[in-house]
Scaffold this active site. Structure first.
Site, PDB file in Angstrom:
ATOM      1  N   LYS A 104      37.835  35.044  43.444  1.00 16.33           N
ATOM      2  CA  LYS A 104      36.579  34.212  43.374  1.00 16.33           C
ATOM      3  C   LYS A 104      35.449  34.769  42.566  1.00 16.33           C
ATOM      4  O   LYS A 104      35.385  36.295  41.901  1.00 16.33           O
ATOM      5  CB  LYS A 104      36.072  34.666  44.975  1.00 16.33           C
ATOM      6  CG  LYS A 104      37.105  33.394  45.247  1.00 16.33           C
ATOM      7  CD  LYS A 104      36.709  31.585  45.221  1.00 16.33           C
ATOM      8  CE  LYS A 104      37.985  31.189  45.203  1.00 16.33           C
ATOM      9  NZ  LYS A 104      38.418  30.539  46.021  1.00 16.33           N
TER      10      LYS A 104
HETATM   11  C1  LIG Z   1      38.996  28.885  47.422  1.00 15.49           C
HETATM   12  C2  LIG Z   1      38.557  28.124  48.005  1.00 15.49           C
HETATM   13  C3  LIG Z   1      38.590  28.129  49.687  1.00 15.49           C
HETATM   14  C4  LIG Z   1      39.290  29.062  50.596  1.00 15.49           C
HETATM   15  O1  LIG Z   1      38.807  30.950  50.076  1.00 15.49           O
HETATM   16  P1  LIG Z   1      39.762  31.532  51.059  1.00 15.49           P
HETATM   17  O2  LIG Z   1      38.426  33.260  50.936  1.00 15.49           O
HETATM   18  O3  LIG Z   1      40.500  31.776  50.601  1.00 15.49           O
HETATM   19  O4  LIG Z   1      40.090  31.771  52.460  1.00 15.49           O
HETATM   20  C5  LIG Z   1      37.739  27.717  50.522  1.00 15.49           C
HETATM   21  N1  LIG Z   1      37.287  26.289  49.410  1.00 15.49           N
HETATM   22  C6  LIG Z   1      37.694  26.087  48.086  1.00 15.49           C
HETATM   23  C7  LIG Z   1      36.650  25.156  47.699  1.00 15.49           C
HETATM   24  C8  LIG Z   1      37.998  27.289  47.197  1.00 15.49           C
HETATM   25  O5  LIG Z   1      37.950  27.004  46.312  1.00 15.49           O
END
Ligand SMILES: *Cc1c(COP(=O)(O)O)cnc(C)c1O
Length: 411
Positions: free
Chosen positions: A202
């Site tokens: 992210k």
């Molecule tokens: C990555 C992601 C999540 C989950 O994030 P985590 O930190 O891995 O739990 C939720 N929603 C979207 C749209 C994502 O891309």
């Protein structure tokens, strides 16, 4: 290897040689000595789990976003779950979200015992369609989860207006949207609660991690307790000198807290967030410019009222003008040593949602069409300008060599 491009003079050879010597990963986190030093400092401090560094990260995050409260947890999934739990989503309730999203967005609705009600995305930004949200509301609807797909904010004015009229809570999935803004207001300050992700790929990372922001004191208190076993909020201090062994369970809570090891990364990643954002903006601008002449692909659109976080750069293939499909295009890019990914396989195409809720692929035609066409190109701060140009060149080459030749009428 790096000079192959220059020394090859025969045009036909160009199409068989890879453009790059090294494989360009789809993503690589930007970690340097700041993060490493901070983690080492935490390791030496004797306090590894949630503690002073998590608190510091929360304060800095709340300040950065401009939200009253920021609560750090171990994933965005946990953040979304706690947000729904805080507003009291439970059995018999419905929560509306977009099918064009990741597994977590809807799984947390099911974790609460509620029913996910899927709707389609808008055909251009691929964010949730407000009109379909309104059409999906029933007396059981409790909340809406807009997903700021790729980092492009949803139509928040319309969504907030619908929510206000129907007395629904808005929980934003902002996993892609740090930092993003809508009509000058930062994502994280618009809905009732917002969930961010610090997963490894992210926009900023703590390895694994997430954050909930809210302006509501009651939600913040509930989440603060329930993220750590449902015991009183400062229970983590009970091993510190000012702490006590005594605690009270007020709710069978979750084990969702962040640790100081993760927060050590977060503190420094957050400081660099604006720099990372500028780098992503530059990459997006270079792609938009470099690929603008290719009629065979559709580039991402940006509404004038938003600040895009550019977590993803999704291109869409105009399949009827290409002799290669999406999967083939990905394989050709891999041969050009460019890593890619696909975001997302819409939820309603997955066996669970088909079997349990009876969804058919054609139920959400915009999401289905987008899925069949979409490829996410690499976009991250550690890419060099040469990397970006290699991506443009590889995409251009594949498009040019696989475009359907139009009949000229002279044949
Ligand atoms: C990555 C992601 C999540 C989950 O994030 P985590 O930190 O891995 O739990 C939720 N929603 C979207 C749209 C994502 O891309």
């Amino acid at each position: 290897m790096a000079n192959q491009r220059e020394i090859v003079s025969d045009d036909s050879m160009l199409s068989v040689l890879p453009q790059r010597s090294a494989f360009l990963q789809f993503h690589k986190p930007s970690i340097d000595e700041d993060e490493i030093g901070e983690v080492v400092d935490t390791l030496r401090s004797g306090w590894l789990t949630m503690g002073p560094k998590t608190l510091r990260f929360e304060e800095q995050f709340a300040g950065y976003i401009g939200a009253k409260h920021a609560l750090a947890v171990n994933s965005c999934t946990a953040a979304l779950h706690l947000a729904l739990d805080a507003i009291g989503v439970g059995a018999g309730d419905e929560v509306i979200t977009c099918t064009f999203t990741f597994a977590a967005t809807a799984a947390v609705i099911l974790h609460c015992g509620a029913k996910p009600v899927l709707v389609d995305c808008l055909p251009d930004t691929l964010t949730i369609d407000p009109e379909q949200v309104e059409a999906a509301i029933t007396p059981r609807t409790k909340a809406i989860i807009p997903v700021h797909f790729a980092g492009h904010p949803c139509e928040m004015a319309a969504i907030l207006e619908i929510a206000r009229r129907h007395k629904l809570v808005v929980v934003e999935d902002a996993a892609h949207a740090l930092p993003a803004a809508y009509r000058g207001r930062r994502i994280g300050t618009l809905g009732d609660l917002t969930a961010f992700s610090f997963y490894a790929i992210k926009n900023i990372t703590t390895g694994e991690g997430g954050m909930v922001t809210t302006d509501r004191q009651d939600y913040a208190e509930r989440i603060g307790q329930r993220r750590l076993h449902g015991i009183n909020r400062d229970a983590w201090k009970r091993y510190a000198d000012q702490g006590s062994w005594r605690y009270e369970i007020s709710y069978p809570g979750f084990k969702y807290n962040m640790t100081d090891l993760n927060a050590s990364l977060g503190i420094h990643q957050l400081r660099k967030c604006d720099r990372f954002h500028r780098a992503r903006n530059r990459c997006a601008a270079l792609y938009l410019e470099g690929l603008s002449q290719l009629a065979e692909i559709t580039l991402p659109t940006t509404r004038p009222e938003v600040e895009h976080a550019w977590h993803l750069f999704p291109i869409r293939l105009n399949l009827e003008s290409m002799t290669v499909g999406r999967d083939g295009f990905i394989e050709l890019l891999r041969q050009e040593k460019i890593g890619t990914s696909v975001h997302f396989i819409p939820l309603h195409l997955h066996p669970y949602y088909r079997q349990v809720f009876g969804y058919q692929p054609q139920d959400f035609p915009h999401s289905l069409a987008a899925f069949e066409q979409i490829i996410s190109l690499p976009i991250y701060p550690d890419m060099s300008e040469e990397d970006m140009r290699d991506v443009v060149q590889a995409v251009t080459k594949i498009v040019k060599t696989h475009a359907v030749r139009r009949r000229t009428g002279r044949g």
